[in-house]
Design an enzyme around this catalytic site. Structure first.
Site, short mmCIF file in Angstrom:
data_model
loop_
_atom_site.label_atom_id
_atom_site.label_comp_id
_atom_site.label_asym_id
_atom_site.label_seq_id
_atom_site.Cartn_x
_atom_site.Cartn_y
_atom_site.Cartn_z
N HIS A 20 80.82 43.95 0.67
CA HIS A 20 80.09 42.73 0.29
C HIS A 20 78.78 43.11 -0.39
O HIS A 20 78.42 42.57 -1.44
CB HIS A 20 79.83 41.87 1.53
CG HIS A 20 78.76 40.82 1.35
ND1 HIS A 20 77.40 41.13 1.35
CD2 HIS A 20 78.83 39.49 1.14
CE1 HIS A 20 76.70 40.04 1.14
NE2 HIS A 20 77.54 39.02 1.02
N ASN A 21 78.06 44.05 0.19
CA ASN A 21 76.78 44.45 -0.40
C ASN A 21 76.97 45.14 -1.74
O ASN A 21 76.17 44.95 -2.65
CB ASN A 21 76.01 45.35 0.56
CG ASN A 21 75.31 44.56 1.65
OD1 ASN A 21 75.78 43.50 2.04
ND2 ASN A 21 74.21 45.06 2.15
N GLU A 34 77.41 42.50 -4.05
CA GLU A 34 76.07 41.87 -4.20
C GLU A 34 75.25 42.64 -5.25
O GLU A 34 74.59 42.02 -6.10
CB GLU A 34 75.39 41.88 -2.83
CG GLU A 34 73.94 41.47 -2.79
CD GLU A 34 73.34 41.63 -1.37
OE1 GLU A 34 73.93 41.09 -0.40
OE2 GLU A 34 72.30 42.30 -1.23
C1 6PG Z 1 72.92 40.20 3.22
C2 6PG Z 1 72.22 41.33 2.51
C3 6PG Z 1 71.38 42.15 3.42
C4 6PG Z 1 70.76 43.37 2.76
C5 6PG Z 1 69.81 43.06 1.67
C6 6PG Z 1 69.05 44.27 1.15
O1 6PG Z 1 74.14 40.17 3.08
O2 6PG Z 1 72.27 39.38 3.87
O3 6PG Z 1 73.18 42.16 1.94
O4 6PG Z 1 72.21 42.59 4.46
O5 6PG Z 1 70.07 44.08 3.72
O6 6PG Z 1 70.45 42.42 0.64
O7 6PG Z 1 69.89 45.21 0.57
P1 6PG Z 1 69.26 46.32 -0.38
O8 6PG Z 1 67.92 46.68 0.17
O9 6PG Z 1 70.20 47.50 -0.30
O10 6PG Z 1 69.17 45.72 -1.73
#
Ligand code: 6PG
Length: 482
Positions: free
Chosen positions: A186-187, A190
Site C-alpha cells: 500500500h505504501n 502511495e
Molecule cells: C498511511 C501512511 C503512513 C506512512 C506515511 C509516511 O498509510 O497512513 O502510509 O503509514 O507512515 O505515509 O511514509 P513515508 O515517510 O515513508 O513517506
C-alpha cells in the site's frame, strides 16, 4: 469492569486508535512508558468513553478480560521487540498481541512464529489513514493466526472506515506477516501515486504555464472524475495554500527534497527479491532519493549539465488540450502502478503461502487509507468475479480505460522528454505497458550476449521442450545442446 482491549504506546496513532475504540463503546485500558502522556490523554479525552488508567504493563495485563487483546503502538523495530519481551511472561495461552505499527513483515513473521511457540497469538496489523484515520476510521490490514480474527476482527471492523456500500475497510489478510506486507505494498503504491501527481504538477507548470493556485483548481476538477481520490483532493489543498510569510504559493517555499521512513524502500527491496517488476513504485522511491541527494551535487549539476532542449518545441502555454492529456497520462500511470503493486502481492502470496484475496484488499483500500480512490471500486470489481485477471491491466474496464488514455499518455511522455522535464513514473509505467504487449523483447539479444561471454545458454523459439542451447562462439560457431 475489565477492559476489552489494552493499548500500550500512546503517541498520536496509539492515542487516536484507543479513543476510536472507546468511542465505539469498548472499555480501553491505557498504558504508556511515561504516565504523564496517559494522564494528558485522559484529561483531554477521558470523557469520550470508558478508559482504564494503568501505570505498568503488569497493571495493563491485569486490567484486561480474557483472552487479552493488547495493541502495541510503539516505534517499528527494536521497541516492538522490547515490549513483546516484557509482555510475554505476563500473558496466558490464547492471549493476543497486536502490532499496529509499520513493522517490516519479516519481523512480523519472526515474532508470530516465536509467540505461536509459547501459545500466544501475534497479529501484525497494517493501519493506514494517518492521525485522522486512526481516530475516525482507518483502513485496517490484519495478518496472523486466522482464529484470532474471530475474537479481534469484529472490534477492528467496528473502528475501521466504511466503504460507500457499508462494508468495513478491514478484513483478515492472511497468516503471519501478510497484513504488514499488504500495508507495505500500500505504501509503495502511495509513493507512486504521489510521484505521478508530482509529475503532473511539474508538467502543468513548466509546459502549460499554470501557477500553483490555478493548478489547485485543475486538481479540484480532476477530483470530480475518474481520478477522484484523497491524494488528488489534498493536492488541491497544498497547491492552493499561500505562504503567510512571503505571500508566495507555499509549494514554492518548501525545500524540494523528499523524505521517507522506509516502507517504500522495503517494497522495492522485496520486489527485487521476488523478481516483481514494480517499475513505477521503484522510480518513485528513486525520485525521492534523487531529490534528497547531496544538495551540492544538484547545484553542480545545474551549472554543468546542459539541457540539450531543441528550440523547435511548440509552446502549449494555456493549452487546455495539454492539461487534459496530463490528466489522462496521470490516470493511465496510476492504473499501471496499482497493477504492479497487485501483481507483487500475487507473487508474494505464492512465495509465502498466503492466499491473498485481491478483491478483499481492493475493497478495504476504498476508504480510510491514504490511497483511497474511486479507482479502487473498479479494481475491486475486476477481481470480484469467478476468474480473476492475471494482471489488473487485462480487466476489460481497465484495458478500455488505458486504450482511451494511450494517445495522450504518449504525447505527454514525448513532450516531457523533449522539454527535459523528468517524468520517471509516467515514462516507466508506459515502458512497462509496452514491454508487456510487445511480441518480442530485446531479451533475446541479452541471452545471445550471455551465451557469448559466459556460455549461459539460451532456449530456441522452435524447441517446445525448452532445451538449453549454446553456440560455440570461440570455435566453429556451430550450435550444441548444452
Ligand atoms: C498511511 C501512511 C503512513 C506512512 C506515511 C509516511 O498509510 O497512513 O502510509 O503509514 O507512515 O505515509 O511514509 P513515508 O515517510 O515513508 O513517506
Amino acid at each position: 469492569k475489565k477492559a476489552q482491549i489494552g493499548v500500550t504506546g500512546l503517541a498520536v496513532m496509539g492515542a487516536n486508535l484507543a479513543r476510536n475504540f472507546a468511542r465505539k463503546g469498548y472499555t480501553v485500558a491505557l498504558h504508556n512508558r511515561s504516565v504523564a502522556r496517559t494522564d494528558a490523554l485522559l484529561a483531554e479525552h477521558g470523557h469520550e468513553g470508558s478508559f482504564v488508567r494503568t501505570e505498568s504493563l503488569e497493571e495493563l495485563v491485569g486490567a484486561l478480560e480474557s483472552p487479552r487483546r493488547i495493541l502495541v503502538m510503539v516505534k517499528a523495530g527494536g521497541p516492538v521487540d522490547a515490549v513483546i519481551e516484557a509482555l510475554v511472561p505476563l500473558l496466558d495461552p490464547g492471549d493476543i498481541v497486536i502490532d499496529g505499527g509499520n513493522s517490516y513483515f519479516q519481523d512480523t513473521r519472526r515474532r508470530e512464529a516465536a509467540l505461536a511457540a509459547v501459545g500466544l497469538h501475534f497479529v501484525g496489523v497494517g493501519v493506514s489513514g494517518g492521525e485522522e484515520g486512526a481516530l475516525l476510521g482507518p483502513s485496517i490490514m490484519p495478518g496472523g493466526p486466522q482464529e484470532s480474527y474471530a475474537s479481534l476482527g469484529p472490534m477492528l471492523e467496528s473502528i475501521a472506515a466504511r466503504a460507500e456500500d457499508g462494508a468495513p475497510c478491514c478484513a483478515w489478510i492472511g497468516p503471519d506477516g501478510a497484513g504488514h506486507f499488504v500495508k507495505m505494498v500500500h505504501n509503495g503504491i502511495e509513493y507512486a501515486d504521489m510521484q505521478v501527481i508530482g509529475e503532473a504538477h511539474e508538467l502543468l507548470r513548466s509546459v502549460a504555464g499554470l501557477e500553483p493556485g490555478e493548478q489547485a483548481e485543475v486538481f479540484r476538477q480532476w477530483n470530480t472524475g475518474e481520478l477522484a481520490s484523497y491524494l488528488i483532493e489534498i493536492t488541491a489543498e497544498v497547491l492552493g495554500q499561500v505562504d503567510a510569510r512571503t505571500g508566495k504559493p507555499l509549494i514554492d517555499v518548501i525545500v524540494d527534497a523528499a523524505g521517507q521512513k522506509g516502507t517504500g524502500t522495503w517494497t522495492v527491496q522485496e520486489a527485487l527479491a521476488l523478481g516483481s517488476p514494480v517499475t513505477g513504485i521503484a522510480e518513485s522511491v528513486f525520485a525521492r532519493a534523487l531529490s534528497s541527494a547531496e544538495p551540492a551535487m544538484r547545484a553542480q549539476a545545474q551549472r554543468l549539465l546542459p539541457a540539450g532542449v531543441g528550440a523547435t518545441t511548440e509552446d502549449v502555454v494555456g493549452d487546455a488540450g495539454f492539461v487534459e492529456d496530463v490528466r489522462q497520462a496521470l490516470y493511465a500511470s496510476k492504473l499501471v502502478a496499482y497493477a504492479q503493486g497487485l501483481d507483487m502481492l500475487t507473487l508474494a502470496g505464492a512465495e509465502y503461502g498466503w492466499e491473498l484475496d485481491l478483491a478483499a484488499i481492493a475493497s478495504l483500500w476504498r476508504q480510510g487509507c491514504i490511497i483511497r480512490a474511486q479507482l479502487l471500486e473498479t479494481i475491486m470489481e475486476a477481481y470480484a468475479g469467478e476468474s480473476a485477471p492475471a494482471n489488473l491491466l487485462f480487466a476489460p474496464a481497465v484495458t478500455t480505460a488505458l486504450e482511451a488514455a494511450l494517445p495522450a499518455w504518449r504525447r505527454v511522455v514525448a513532450r516531457a522528454v523533449e522539454r527535459g522535464i523528468p517524468a520517471p513514473v509516467f515514462s516507466s509505467t508506459l515502458a512497462y505497458y509496452d514491454s508487456l504487449r510487445r511480441p518480442r523483447l530485446n531479451a533475446a539479444l541479452t541471452q545471445g550476449l550471455r551465451d557469448y561471454f559466459g556460455a549461459h545458454t539460451y532456449r530456441r523459439v522452435d524447441d517446445a521442450s525448452a532445451g538449453a542451447y549454446h553456440t560455440l562462439w570461440s570455435g566453429d560457431r556451430s550450435e550444441v545442446i548444452a
